[in-house]
Design an enzyme around this catalytic site. Structure first.
Site, PDB file in Angstrom:
ATOM      1  N   ASN A   7       0.919  -1.259   0.037  1.00 43.70           N
ATOM      2  CA  ASN A   7      -0.101   0.044   0.080  1.00 43.70           C
ATOM      3  C   ASN A   7       0.925   1.321   0.265  1.00 43.70           C
ATOM      4  OD1 ASN A   7      -1.751   1.972   0.484  1.00 43.70           O
ATOM      5  ND2 ASN A   7      -2.508   1.334   2.663  1.00 43.70           N
ATOM      6  N   LYS A   9       0.070   4.378  -0.319  1.00 43.47           N
ATOM      7  CA  LYS A   9      -0.760   5.351   0.395  1.00 43.47           C
ATOM      8  C   LYS A   9      -0.585   6.397  -0.604  1.00 43.47           C
ATOM      9  CE  LYS A   9      -0.216   3.210   4.796  1.00 43.47           C
ATOM     10  NZ  LYS A   9      -0.416   3.574   6.230  1.00 43.47           N
ATOM     11  N   HIS A  97      -9.795   0.134   5.183  1.00 45.67           N
ATOM     12  CA  HIS A  97      -8.528   0.312   5.617  1.00 45.67           C
ATOM     13  C   HIS A  97      -8.841   1.500   6.846  1.00 45.67           C
ATOM     14  CE1 HIS A  97      -4.557   2.086   6.404  1.00 45.67           C
ATOM     15  NE2 HIS A  97      -4.000   0.866   5.753  1.00 45.67           N
ATOM     16  N   GLU A 169      -5.298  -5.675  10.576  1.00 51.73           N
ATOM     17  CA  GLU A 169      -4.433  -4.398  10.849  1.00 51.73           C
ATOM     18  C   GLU A 169      -4.809  -3.702  11.937  1.00 51.73           C
ATOM     19  OE1 GLU A 169      -2.217  -3.181   7.115  1.00 51.73           O
ATOM     20  OE2 GLU A 169      -4.260  -2.306   7.118  1.00 51.73           O
ATOM     21  N   GLY A 175       2.011   1.958  11.290  1.00 46.66           N
ATOM     22  CA  GLY A 175       2.920   3.051  11.318  1.00 46.66           C
ATOM     23  C   GLY A 175       3.454   3.309  12.684  1.00 46.66           C
ATOM     24  N   SER A 215       3.202  -2.208  10.461  1.00 45.04           N
ATOM     25  CA  SER A 215       4.535  -2.335  10.691  1.00 45.04           C
ATOM     26  C   SER A 215       5.382  -3.647  10.599  1.00 45.04           C
ATOM     27  CB  SER A 215       4.996  -2.025  12.316  1.00 45.04           C
ATOM     28  OG  SER A 215       4.385  -0.704  12.504  1.00 45.04           O
ATOM     29  N   GLY A 236       2.838  -1.366   4.491  1.00 40.91           N
ATOM     30  CA  GLY A 236       2.753   0.224   4.384  1.00 40.91           C
ATOM     31  C   GLY A 236       4.145   0.828   3.691  1.00 40.91           C
TER      32      GLY A 236
HETATM   33  C1  PEP Z   1      -0.961   0.186   6.530  1.00 38.99           C
HETATM   34  O1  PEP Z   1      -1.335   1.216   6.569  1.00 38.99           O
HETATM   35  O2  PEP Z   1      -1.911  -0.706   5.819  1.00 38.99           O
HETATM   36  C2  PEP Z   1       0.304  -0.481   6.822  1.00 38.99           C
HETATM   37  C3  PEP Z   1       0.289  -1.869   7.070  1.00 38.99           C
HETATM   38  O3  PEP Z   1       1.275   0.323   7.394  1.00 38.99           O
HETATM   39  P1  PEP Z   1       2.709   0.181   8.105  1.00 38.99           P
HETATM   40  O4  PEP Z   1       3.239  -1.045   7.434  1.00 38.99           O
HETATM   41  O5  PEP Z   1       3.230   1.418   7.418  1.00 38.99           O
HETATM   42  O6  PEP Z   1       2.284  -0.031   9.402  1.00 38.99           O
END
Ligand code: PEP
Length: 254
Positions: A7, A9, A97, A169, A175, A215, A236
C-alpha cells in the site's frame, strides 16, 4: 498462494516520484525472476497513477487500488468507482482501511456496498479490519473484529465473496513499529475464521486468505508469519523500498 499487498498510500505524489519508484521496482523484479510465482505481489499506487503502473508492471505483478466509491456512478464529486479502477488495470482493492474509516467516513454499511460494487466489477476485495489501542486494552479485540466482518459481509453472498481476502490490521500497529505477538495474531485469525464460518459457505470460509498488516518489515516478517494460517502481509511504509519489498516476497516464498 501467498500475498504481499503493498500500500503506497499518498506517499508518491508526483509523476517523477512514481516513475522513479517504478524504475527501481522493475529493475529489482527483473533480477528476481521468481517473484510472483509463489507469492502474488500486489502494488497499490494512488488513483491517478494506476494506468501508469498498468502500462509498466510485468504481467506477473498485480495492481490494486487503495479504496473505491460506494456508488456505481452519479453525483459523487471526488469519488472513483469500481468500474474505473478495473478499466485502469486494478484487480485488487483495499476496502475499509483504518485510514479510510478514520478520514473517509467508512462505516461497515458503506464498506459492504463497496465490496458488492467491487466484486460486480471483477475486483478482488481486501477487507481491512482491526481494533484500536483502547479496544485492545479493554479486551474487545475479538468482539470488534467480529462486528466489522459480520456487518461488512452481512448482505454479501458466498458467491460474491468467493475471491475476497481479509487483512487483520490492528490500528495501533499501523505506522508505529509495534507489532502483536504471533500468538495474538493467531488468536485473532482464529476469531476471523470462526466469524467467516458463521456467515459464509463452510468450505469457502476455510479457504479465505487472511493477511496481517501493521509495521511489517524484512526483520519482522518471519516473526509475523510464525502465526499459522496466515496467507501473507499488507505492507505500508516498507513498500516504498522496492529492494525490501522483494526481500519480503522471498521470505514469504520460503
Ligand atoms: C497500512 O497502513 O496498511 C500499513 C500496514 O502500514 P505500515 O506497514 O506502515 O504500518
Amino acid at each position: 498462494m501467498r500475498y504481499l499487498i503493498a500500500n503506497l498510500k499518498m506517499n508518491l505524489i508526483s509523476y517523477e516520484e512514481n516513475i522513479s519508484y517504478l524504475t527501481t521496482l522493475l529493475d529489482v523484479a527483473k533480477r528476481n525472476r521468481r517473484v510472483g510465482v509463489k507469492t502474488s505481489l500486489v502494488i497499490c499506487p494512488s488513483f491517478p497513477f494506476l494506468s501508469l503502473f498498468q502500462k509498466k508492471l510485468p504481467k506477473r505483478l498485480f495492481l490494486g487500488a487503495q479504496d473505491v466509491a460506494f456508488s456505481e456512478r452519479g453525483a459523487y464529486t471526488g469519488y472513483v468507482p469500481a468500474r474505473s479502477l478495473a478499466d485502469n488495470g486494478a484487480s485488487f482493492v483495499l476496502i475499509g482501511h483504518s485510514e479510510s474509516r478514520r478520514y473517509g467516513g467508512d462505516t461497515n454499511e458503506r464498506i459492504s456496498e463497496k465490496i458488492r460494487l467491487s466484486v460486480r466489477n471483477g475486483l478482488r476485495p481486501v477487507l481491512c479490519v482491526g481494533e484500536s489501542a483502547a479496544e485492545r486494552a479493554a479486551g474487545q479485540t475479538a468482539l470488534v473484529i467480529r462486528r466489522q466482518i459480520s456487518e461488512a459481509l452481512h448482505d454479501i453472498s458466498s458467491e460474491e465473496w468467493t475471491r475476497g481476502i481479509i487483512a487483520y490490521e490492528p490500528c495501533w500497529a499501523i505506522g508505529t513499529d509495534h507489532i502483536p505477538r504471533s500468538d495474538d495474531i493467531l488468536e485473532v485469525s482464529i476469531a476471523i475464521r470462526r466469524t467467516l464460518v458463521e456467515i459464509l459457505d463452510r468450505t469457502l470460509a476455510q479457504s479465505v486468505p487472511i493477511l496481517y498488516g501493521g509495521s511489517v518489515n524484512v526483520e519482522r516478517i518471519s516473526e509475523v508469519c510464525l502465526a499459522p494460517g496466515l496467507s501473507g502481509v499488507l505492507v505500508g511504509r516498507e513498500s516504498l523500498l522496492p529492494e525490501e519489498l522483494l526481500a519480503m516476497v522471498s521470505a514469504l516464498d520460503a
